[in-house]
Every structure is written in C-alpha cells, then in structure tokens.
Design a protein around this motif. Structure first.
Motif, PDB file in Angstrom:
ATOM      1  N   LYS A  77     121.545  64.776  45.203  1.00  0.00           N
ATOM      2  CA  LYS A  77     120.800  64.206  44.088  1.00  0.00           C
ATOM      3  C   LYS A  77     121.402  64.635  42.753  1.00  0.00           C
ATOM      4  CE  LYS A  77     116.437  64.002  46.662  1.00  0.00           C
ATOM      5  NZ  LYS A  77     115.035  64.487  46.733  1.00  0.00           N
ATOM      6  N   GLY A 132     128.089  54.916  42.629  1.00  0.00           N
ATOM      7  CA  GLY A 132     126.779  54.360  42.931  1.00  0.00           C
ATOM      8  C   GLY A 132     125.957  54.058  41.703  1.00  0.00           C
ATOM      9  N   LEU A 175     124.210  59.143  46.149  1.00  0.00           N
ATOM     10  CA  LEU A 175     123.755  58.376  47.300  1.00  0.00           C
ATOM     11  C   LEU A 175     123.942  59.146  48.606  1.00  0.00           C
ATOM     12  CD1 LEU A 175     125.254  54.879  46.389  1.00  0.00           C
ATOM     13  CD2 LEU A 175     122.999  55.806  45.786  1.00  0.00           C
ATOM     14  N   SER A 176     123.046  58.887  49.556  1.00  0.00           N
ATOM     15  CA  SER A 176     123.216  59.426  50.901  1.00  0.00           C
ATOM     16  C   SER A 176     124.216  58.561  51.662  1.00  0.00           C
ATOM     17  CB  SER A 176     121.873  59.430  51.633  1.00  0.00           C
ATOM     18  OG  SER A 176     121.429  58.087  51.835  1.00  0.00           O
ATOM     19  N   SER A 191     123.699  56.800  54.312  1.00  0.00           N
ATOM     20  CA  SER A 191     123.088  55.508  54.650  1.00  0.00           C
ATOM     21  C   SER A 191     123.039  54.597  53.426  1.00  0.00           C
ATOM     22  CB  SER A 191     121.677  55.716  55.228  1.00  0.00           C
ATOM     23  OG  SER A 191     120.836  56.359  54.271  1.00  0.00           O
ATOM     24  N   GLU A 192     122.780  55.174  52.243  1.00  0.00           N
ATOM     25  CA  GLU A 192     122.773  54.373  51.023  1.00  0.00           C
ATOM     26  C   GLU A 192     124.178  53.900  50.656  1.00  0.00           C
ATOM     27  OE1 GLU A 192     118.951  56.352  48.684  1.00  0.00           O
ATOM     28  OE2 GLU A 192     120.906  57.354  48.634  1.00  0.00           O
ATOM     29  N   GLU A 211     124.893  50.996  52.960  1.00  0.00           N
ATOM     30  CA  GLU A 211     124.169  49.779  52.562  1.00  0.00           C
ATOM     31  C   GLU A 211     124.793  49.148  51.320  1.00  0.00           C
ATOM     32  OE1 GLU A 211     119.667  48.472  51.084  1.00  0.00           O
ATOM     33  OE2 GLU A 211     120.051  50.490  51.867  1.00  0.00           O
ATOM     34  N   ARG A 212     125.280  49.975  50.405  1.00  0.00           N
ATOM     35  CA  ARG A 212     125.812  49.457  49.144  1.00  0.00           C
ATOM     36  C   ARG A 212     127.251  48.976  49.270  1.00  0.00           C
ATOM     37  NH1 ARG A 212     124.350  50.070  43.715  1.00  0.00           N
ATOM     38  NH2 ARG A 212     126.067  50.113  42.202  1.00  0.00           N
TER      39      ARG A 212
END
Length: 332
Positions: free
Chosen positions: A193, A255, A288-289, A291-292, A295-296
C-alpha cells in the motif's frame, strides 16, 4: 544522456581546463620574464637541453647514457638560478611550476599506475553528474538515510512486525544495488500500500547504483506510459528508446497511470518483454496486489514477474509511515 556521453563531455571539459591552465602558466612566465632580466635566456637554455637530451635518447634508442651525462647536474643549476631570480623579484621560487587543477592526473582525467584508470577527480565528477542525470542527486533517498525507527516494531494481529519486514526489504534492495549488474535476479517488484517506503527504497537503489558509476533511469509510471503512448501514436520509437535501452529502469507507482484501451497494456508488455529478452534490469514499485496487477495488465504481463528466477518480489506491510510523520511534525 548516456554514461559514455557524460564521459565524452567531461573529457572535453578537461581539455578546455588544460588549455586555460596553460594560458595561465604562459601569463605567469611572461610576467616573470618581464620582472627578471636574464630569466628568458635561462628558460630557453634549460628547455633546449631537455629537448636535445630527448633527441639523443631517441637516436641512440636510449642505450647510450653517456651522451646525456651531466644533464641532471646542469638542470639542477638552471633550476636553482631560476628560483633565485624569481625570489629576488618577489614572485616565489615555485612561481613557474606548471598550473594544474588536479596535480595527480595533471588535468588529463586519467592516471597510469601502471594501467590506465580514471583519476579520483574525474570519477567523482562523473558520478555526481550521473546522479544528477538520473534525478537522484539530492541524496534524500539513500540507504545511509534509511531510518528503521519510523516503522512499527510491535507485532500486528497476524504476528508480523513491520520494522523487521522493512529491514529485510532494505537489505535485499541494498544487496541488489551493490551487486548490480551481477544481481541474483534481474528484476525487483516492490509491492504494498501507499506510504510504506517503496519509493524510498526504489530511489535508494538508483542512488547507490549511480554512485557506483552506472546510469539508472528513474521514471514515474505516469511519465513512462506518456512516452509509450507518444511512441505509439507517432509511430516512432524515439520517445520509448530511453525506456527500452536503460541498463537499469526504475518505474515508480505502477498502477496510478490512466489506462487507454489496450494501448497501455500492449505497450507495457512490449517494454517489459524486450527488456527481459535483452537482459536489462527493471525495478518497479506498485500499490497493487498481484491479483490487481493481473486484472489491470493481464496475465501475459504479470507472468513476467512470477518467474522467481528472474524477479524478486518484496511485500511491504504495516501502517502508512508518511501519515505518521505528518502527525509527528516531521517531513516525509
């Protein structure tokens, strides 16, 4: 500007420095000769004897030392007489010593002992300019200024201690920077974060690498994608060339940039793929993680960071350090 271009620029400046210092020496000699009757004749005699000695040495191949016998004694006599005239004129015995900004390399930038290497003066200035070119000259983010006390030393509800994690991340990043380009893995991915110290360590890597004589390229994700899109729309790779060619590319805040249909993802994949194929190093920080990220940027992109033989992933945990600093009245 590349490292080679910076070296060439410095060499040109050193050549100009030699010319300026030679001009200063000639001015001194002219002033000394004007104040010291007979000095010019002594200087000419000394110079003529040295040149004749060199000529004889070349003709004989350096084997007949008898031809130059007595030269050291005559040189000592000339030097003594020249010094006496200078002192009598109030100029000082060493007034006609050669003028050098750096007496070690005599403003050549290189020394030979016995192999050719950069003089400390040249290397220091080159490293300073490399830091400046990389945008890391201020040194605010460096491993020397890493403050572990900013991070919580108490276990969270999962038993994880933020300070311990950050020290481990710091050590990995520092080892990466100090061993570059012979790193254990080619790439680093700093994940967590906002406000956990990712940018600090990313820039500390760049600062350390630049101080060792390499030239990293630091860029925010926003500016990186802006360059990639310009290269796409202008159908020219000029805008993307620095990103492609940088031996070490530091991408901050992946991101946070705006997406533009599939252009962003495609251009990013091309960049990462080309850099990995060329064996060039890349360090990325992101909020971002995994998974993020998937997805991106799609599986095709994120798979490039899942190979543990090529990429080390570091996870940042805990509370926002910048918020804690603001509450404490300290700068973040």
């Amino acid at each position: 500007m590349t490292r080679e271009q910076l070296i060439m620029q410095l060499q040109q400046e050193y050549a100009q420095r030699r010319d300026e210092n030679l001009g200063l020496f000639l001015e001194r000699r002219g002033r000394a000769c004007a104040l010291c009757p007979g000095l010019q004749a002594l200087l000419d005699q000394r110079h003529g004897a040295v040149m004749e000695g060199v000529r004889r040495g070349l003709v004989s191949g350096g084997g007949d030392r008898a031809q130059n016998a007595g030269l050291p004694e005559r040189m000592s006599q000339w030097n003594q007489r020249i010094a006496e005239l200078l002192v009598q004129a109030g100029l000082g015995a060493d007034y006609l010593q050669p003028v050098y900004t750096c007496p070690v390399c005599r403003d050549e930038g290189y020394v030979y002992d016995p192999s050719r290497r950069m003089c400390a003066c040249f290397e220091t200035e080159l490293n300073r300019r490399m830091l400046e070119a990389s945008g890391l000259a201020d040194g605010r983010e460096s491993f020397e200024r890493f403050d572990e006390t900013l991070f919580d030393d108490q276990p969270d509800e999962h038993g994880v201690v933020q300070r311990r994690v950050m020290l481990a991340n710091r050590n990995i990043c520092r080892a990466y920077a100090q061993s570059y380009p012979d790193t254990d893995t080619r790439d680093l991915l700093l994940m967590g974060k906002s406000g956990l110290g990712k940018t600090f360590l990313l820039r500390a890597i760049g600062h350390e690498v630049a101080s060792r004589g390499y030239l990293p390229l630091y860029v925010t994700a926003y500016r990186m994608f802006d360059s990639l899109r310009r290269a796409y729309f202008e159908n020219s790779q000029d805008a993307a060339a620095p990103l492609m060619d940088a031996p070490l590319l530091l991408i901050d805040d992946l991101g946070t940039e705006p997406l533009m249909n599939n252009i962003t993802v495609t251009q990013f994949f091309v960049l990462i793929n080309e850099r990995q194929l060329a064996g060039r190093h890349t360090v990325i920080s992101t909020n971002l993680s995994m998974s993020e990220l998937r997805e991106r940027y799609t599986e095709r992109v994120t798979s490039r960071f899942l190979d543990e033989t090529g990429c080390t992933r570091l996870t940042f945990v805990g509370g926002d350090v910048r918020r804690r600093l603001r509450r404490g009245g300290r700068e973040g």
